[in-house]
Design a protein around this motif. Sequence first.
Motif, PDB file in Angstrom:
ATOM      1  N   MET A 283     -36.669  55.030   6.088  1.00  0.00           N
ATOM      2  CA  MET A 283     -38.059  54.859   6.469  1.00  0.00           C
ATOM      3  C   MET A 283     -38.730  53.896   5.673  1.00  0.00           C
TER       4      MET A 283
ATOM      5  N   PRO B 106     -30.793  67.950   7.368  1.00  0.00           N
ATOM      6  CA  PRO B 106     -30.630  66.527   8.283  1.00  0.00           C
ATOM      7  C   PRO B 106     -31.662  66.592   9.467  1.00  0.00           C
ATOM      8  N   ALA B 107     -32.082  67.818   9.966  1.00  0.00           N
ATOM      9  CA  ALA B 107     -32.942  67.984  10.712  1.00  0.00           C
ATOM     10  C   ALA B 107     -34.486  67.697  10.334  1.00  0.00           C
TER      11      ALA B 107
ATOM     12  N   SER C  65     -41.280  61.383   9.803  1.00  0.00           N
ATOM     13  CA  SER C  65     -42.069  60.510  10.184  1.00  0.00           C
ATOM     14  C   SER C  65     -42.768  60.619  11.517  1.00  0.00           C
ATOM     15  N   ASP C  66     -43.027  62.013  11.952  1.00  0.00           N
ATOM     16  CA  ASP C  66     -43.553  62.487  13.211  1.00  0.00           C
ATOM     17  C   ASP C  66     -45.050  62.612  13.251  1.00  0.00           C
TER      18      ASP C  66
ATOM     19  N   GLY D  21     -35.253  71.766  13.821  1.00  0.00           N
ATOM     20  CA  GLY D  21     -36.128  70.595  14.152  1.00  0.00           C
ATOM     21  C   GLY D  21     -37.402  71.055  14.593  1.00  0.00           C
TER      22      GLY D  21
ATOM     23  N   SER E  88     -36.146  59.532   3.342  1.00  0.00           N
ATOM     24  CA  SER E  88     -36.819  60.168   4.557  1.00  0.00           C
ATOM     25  C   SER E  88     -38.312  60.230   4.130  1.00  0.00           C
TER      26      SER E  88
ATOM     27  N   SER F 257     -45.460  66.316  11.135  1.00  0.00           N
ATOM     28  CA  SER F 257     -44.034  65.714  10.500  1.00  0.00           C
ATOM     29  C   SER F 257     -43.650  66.648   9.319  1.00  0.00           C
TER      30      SER F 257
ATOM     31  N   CYS G 253     -35.167  65.836   7.745  1.00  0.00           N
ATOM     32  CA  CYS G 253     -35.287  64.500   7.369  1.00  0.00           C
ATOM     33  C   CYS G 253     -35.613  63.696   8.229  1.00  0.00           C
ATOM     34  N   ALA G 254     -35.066  63.781   9.482  1.00  0.00           N
ATOM     35  CA  ALA G 254     -35.002  63.047  10.731  1.00  0.00           C
ATOM     36  C   ALA G 254     -36.466  63.270  11.323  1.00  0.00           C
ATOM     37  N   ARG G 255     -37.276  64.221  10.865  1.00  0.00           N
ATOM     38  CA  ARG G 255     -38.634  64.419  11.482  1.00  0.00           C
ATOM     39  C   ARG G 255     -39.651  64.212  10.536  1.00  0.00           C
TER      40      ARG G 255
END
Length: 401
Positions: free
Chosen positions: A1, A270-271, A277-278, A224, A325, A282, A273-275
Amino acid sequence: MDTPTRPPERRSRASLGLSAAAAEGRFALQTCAECRTVQYPPRDACQTCLSTDLPWKDVSPKGRLLAETTIRTSTNLFFRARMPWRTGTVQLDAGPIIICHVHGDCAPRSPVMLWNLLDRAGQATLLAVPQERTPLMEDDPQLRQMTADPKHRRVMITDGRHPGTPALVKALKDAGAAQIHVGEAETWRPYPGRAALENLGVDLQPLDLTDTASVQKLAAEYGGKTDIMINNARFMRPGGVLARGDTAFARDEIDVNYLGLMRLAQAFGPAMCARASDGVNSAVAWVNILAVEALSNAPDYGCFNASNAAAYALSLSLRAEFRASGLRVMNVFTGPTEDDWYEPLPPPKVTDTALAKSIVSGLQRGLEDVYCGDIAQDLYERFRRDPKVLERERTMAGDMA
């Protein structure tokens, strides 16, 4: 990011230590020991008298907004997704002029206060906010980018059996959390706080941190959807190494307090970290509740504290792994709490309400470390002054001359 570049004020010493001091809005600048001139940016010699004796001292965070501008386009991907972005200059009451981020409620030329915060890159920065609180002040998009405010966010708490969980749930609800999920091990076995949790309307889910399959199953459904993870699970028994006849309890303490954290991070990390920037919803924070004796052990609860020391070391690794992230790791160090396992210890002790308030306040200010209770704050200050002296005081007790 992509993350924002660091403005010059991040060289301020107080901005580099985001803990309890930051919650009070304090920060330090170089101050000439001879003429008392406050220096900014940091210098090798005083700008007024050329003295090289420039100790760092706390200065007032109050000042006045001199000028401001709103950035509406940028080549930086982080800012491009978050336009408009307000910046400006503030003249501190102490003298220096500082370039900083500016809260949306700050009027031109108005009195402001500088807050020490961390941006999503984990770098210290300063944000100018109104000196007087404004309605919905915490909803400012720039402030939310630099904190982990629970408002509008979904929270997962790992241990419903912890005696402080009902108070924590209530504090999160009062702070505006959108949803709160609470894990509970051994769902067939009753415990005193379950009725209170049901009355508070939380979503109870099976979760056993000693069982990898249990953690992975919950993560598959909620990983998530979790914005803030609060790991309050613990297994504790009193006693040091020689006070115990075997290693059975020590294995349980390591399995829950250390390996449980690892299983949780591997499944949910992991999930989350993937979120990171939501936008408004977020994933923002991972919270670990630790005994302050993780910093410096003592034999009364030596084995339990050792497992917390291991968990603390693991949390530092997670902080480094999550940093890219933008997911923040906040460690809450607490003194003895008001529950059965700490009953033999004398007061002062940390109440459930005080611990919950510290967690929520730390999230709202975007802190990395929080010290809850008089004992935790005192031990931290002594540890910071001289860890070896503190070790001798705690391990030699009355034997010191």
